[in-house]
Design a protein around this motif. Sequence first.
Motif, PDB file in Angstrom:
ATOM      1  N   ASP A  38      31.579  34.887  58.865  1.00 13.14           N
ATOM      2  CA  ASP A  38      30.249  34.311  58.722  1.00 13.14           C
ATOM      3  C   ASP A  38      30.224  33.546  57.396  1.00 13.14           C
ATOM      4  OD1 ASP A  38      27.558  33.752  58.256  1.00 13.14           O
ATOM      5  OD2 ASP A  38      26.856  35.667  59.063  1.00 13.14           O
ATOM      6  N   ASN A  94      25.907  37.128  48.343  1.00 14.07           N
ATOM      7  CA  ASN A  94      26.936  36.540  49.199  1.00 14.07           C
ATOM      8  C   ASN A  94      26.372  35.468  50.121  1.00 14.07           C
ATOM      9  OD1 ASN A  94      29.186  38.332  48.396  1.00 14.07           O
ATOM     10  ND2 ASN A  94      27.900  39.923  49.306  1.00 14.07           N
ATOM     11  N   CYS A  95      25.056  35.473  50.330  1.00 17.50           N
ATOM     12  CA  CYS A  95      24.404  34.442  51.134  1.00 17.50           C
ATOM     13  C   CYS A  95      24.299  33.157  50.309  1.00 17.50           C
ATOM     14  CB  CYS A  95      23.032  34.892  51.586  1.00 17.50           C
ATOM     15  SG  CYS A  95      23.058  36.278  52.738  1.00 17.50           S
ATOM     16  N   THR A  96      24.514  32.043  50.964  1.00 18.20           N
ATOM     17  CA  THR A  96      24.607  30.779  50.246  1.00 18.20           C
ATOM     18  C   THR A  96      23.334  30.438  49.480  1.00 18.20           C
ATOM     19  OG1 THR A  96      25.932  30.093  52.145  1.00 18.20           O
ATOM     20  CG2 THR A  96      25.417  28.413  50.517  1.00 18.20           C
ATOM     21  N   GLU A 148      30.355  32.494  63.770  1.00 19.80           N
ATOM     22  CA  GLU A 148      31.396  32.529  62.754  1.00 19.80           C
ATOM     23  C   GLU A 148      32.314  31.305  62.850  1.00 19.80           C
ATOM     24  OE1 GLU A 148      30.875  34.912  65.050  1.00 19.80           O
ATOM     25  OE2 GLU A 148      29.880  36.471  63.852  1.00 19.80           O
ATOM     26  N   TYR A 173      22.939  32.626  46.460  1.00 17.13           N
ATOM     27  CA  TYR A 173      23.934  32.273  45.445  1.00 17.13           C
ATOM     28  C   TYR A 173      23.521  31.018  44.684  1.00 17.13           C
ATOM     29  CZ  TYR A 173      28.193  30.638  43.264  1.00 17.13           C
ATOM     30  OH  TYR A 173      29.101  30.178  42.349  1.00 17.13           O
ATOM     31  N   ASN A 221      20.851  38.966  48.762  1.00 13.49           N
ATOM     32  CA  ASN A 221      22.287  39.167  49.002  1.00 13.49           C
ATOM     33  C   ASN A 221      23.013  37.974  48.392  1.00 13.49           C
ATOM     34  OD1 ASN A 221      24.899  39.440  49.912  1.00 13.49           O
ATOM     35  ND2 ASN A 221      24.354  39.871  52.045  1.00 13.49           N
ATOM     36  N   ASN A 280      27.943  32.149  55.918  1.00 16.50           N
ATOM     37  CA  ASN A 280      26.763  32.440  55.098  1.00 16.50           C
ATOM     38  C   ASN A 280      26.842  33.809  54.430  1.00 16.50           C
ATOM     39  OD1 ASN A 280      24.382  31.403  54.016  1.00 16.50           O
ATOM     40  ND2 ASN A 280      23.103  32.481  55.498  1.00 16.50           N
ATOM     41  N   ARG A 281      28.005  34.429  54.469  1.00 16.72           N
ATOM     42  CA  ARG A 281      28.259  35.648  53.696  1.00 16.72           C
ATOM     43  C   ARG A 281      29.511  35.487  52.826  1.00 16.72           C
ATOM     44  NH1 ARG A 281      24.120  35.800  55.877  1.00 16.72           N
ATOM     45  NH2 ARG A 281      23.078  37.509  56.971  1.00 16.72           N
ATOM     46  N   ASP A 282      29.907  34.241  52.619  1.00 15.58           N
ATOM     47  CA  ASP A 282      31.176  33.956  51.933  1.00 15.58           C
ATOM     48  C   ASP A 282      30.970  33.191  50.624  1.00 15.58           C
ATOM     49  OD1 ASP A 282      34.061  34.069  51.946  1.00 15.58           O
ATOM     50  OD2 ASP A 282      34.092  31.947  52.493  1.00 15.58           O
TER      51      ASP A 282
END
Length: 384
Positions: A125, A223-225, A119, A228, A221, A127-129
Amino acid sequence: MDFLALATKYLHPDLTGKYIHLNTITPVMNSFADQFEVKVIGQSVLQKEIYQVKIGSGKTKILIWSQMHGNEPTTTKGLFDFFNFLASDTELAHQIKSNYTLLCIPMLNPDGAFAYTRENANGIDLNRDAVAETQPEMQLLKRTYEQFKPDYCYNLHDQRTIFGTEGFNSPATISFLAPAFDAACQYNSTRMKAVEIIVAMVEVLESYLPHQIGRFDDAYNVNCTGDYFTTQQTPTILFEAGHYPNDYNRDESRKFVFIALVASFLRQNENVVVDNDLTKYLRIPQNNKCFFDIIYRNIKIIDNNVEKIINFAAQYREEVIAGKVKFRAVISKISDLDHYFGHVEYDCESLLFSSNGKPYPILGEEATFDLNNSIQFNNGLKII
């Protein structure tokens, strides 16, 4: 072309081991400043510089970022090896630079890299942002993406030693994914462009890594880069550098990251998708959680005055001590382990276990023990 010899030739000697942080890469990055455009484009939570390296002048634009997870440095090393190659006077290096413009962020999470954590400094994290965009590092990545308008994105990561390739007892030394754009994990023209590049890389790599190339899980997901950016209609490729036998510092694995990067630029007709590319892509074995670092089989223990034969496994925990990553073998599973493999395995031949007076292994404790009071294991490995 001997790609492995090329990777070895251009391996940057100033970046080795697993503890790669901003102070490590800055002098190396600055050494390329007379050939590439190197500049600071933002700051992390703790006000550490985030750099951009721009290379080439070609029509096709590639956005590449590494170490958004701070404790995943292998692809950063492979990326700098690639920089080293592009700084050379070879025909292929000139060809890549004339056909492509590369915008690289070699360390998106410098705080996590220094702390050796996944993080960032806020415990997020990155990769969840991608959707919430709460962190300055992700805000910077998305702003760079919007300004640069890349034709492709390369999202560079490491994966743990637990991964093997499904159907084989081989480690997943490198894995790829063309991320999904919807929950049904369908394939549209955007995703297929990523598939095409992955197939091209695998065709080069498979002669060096038979059965050691994996396909990462494509569960969607947003939220994963990668997911996205795929939904934004930009083909994105996830690189996951994994374990190569006896290479816990991943100075061999980095060579295959380098090879993959070079191979990805060899196919010039990016918009042409071959009919059987999806078939080839789906034939890449999926990543499978089937490995432990060390497995001990046929251990005799005494449990409630009853002799039993068991198996158990140890996994390394990585800790930064005195500026280097140290590996501590910790007992992590006690079971039959029939469907697991060890990067190292011991047949203990029904010898009696003992550790500090305890007649059986305990989860979470270090794998330091002896057998029959004569054969010793220290930090997981047999003392010879």
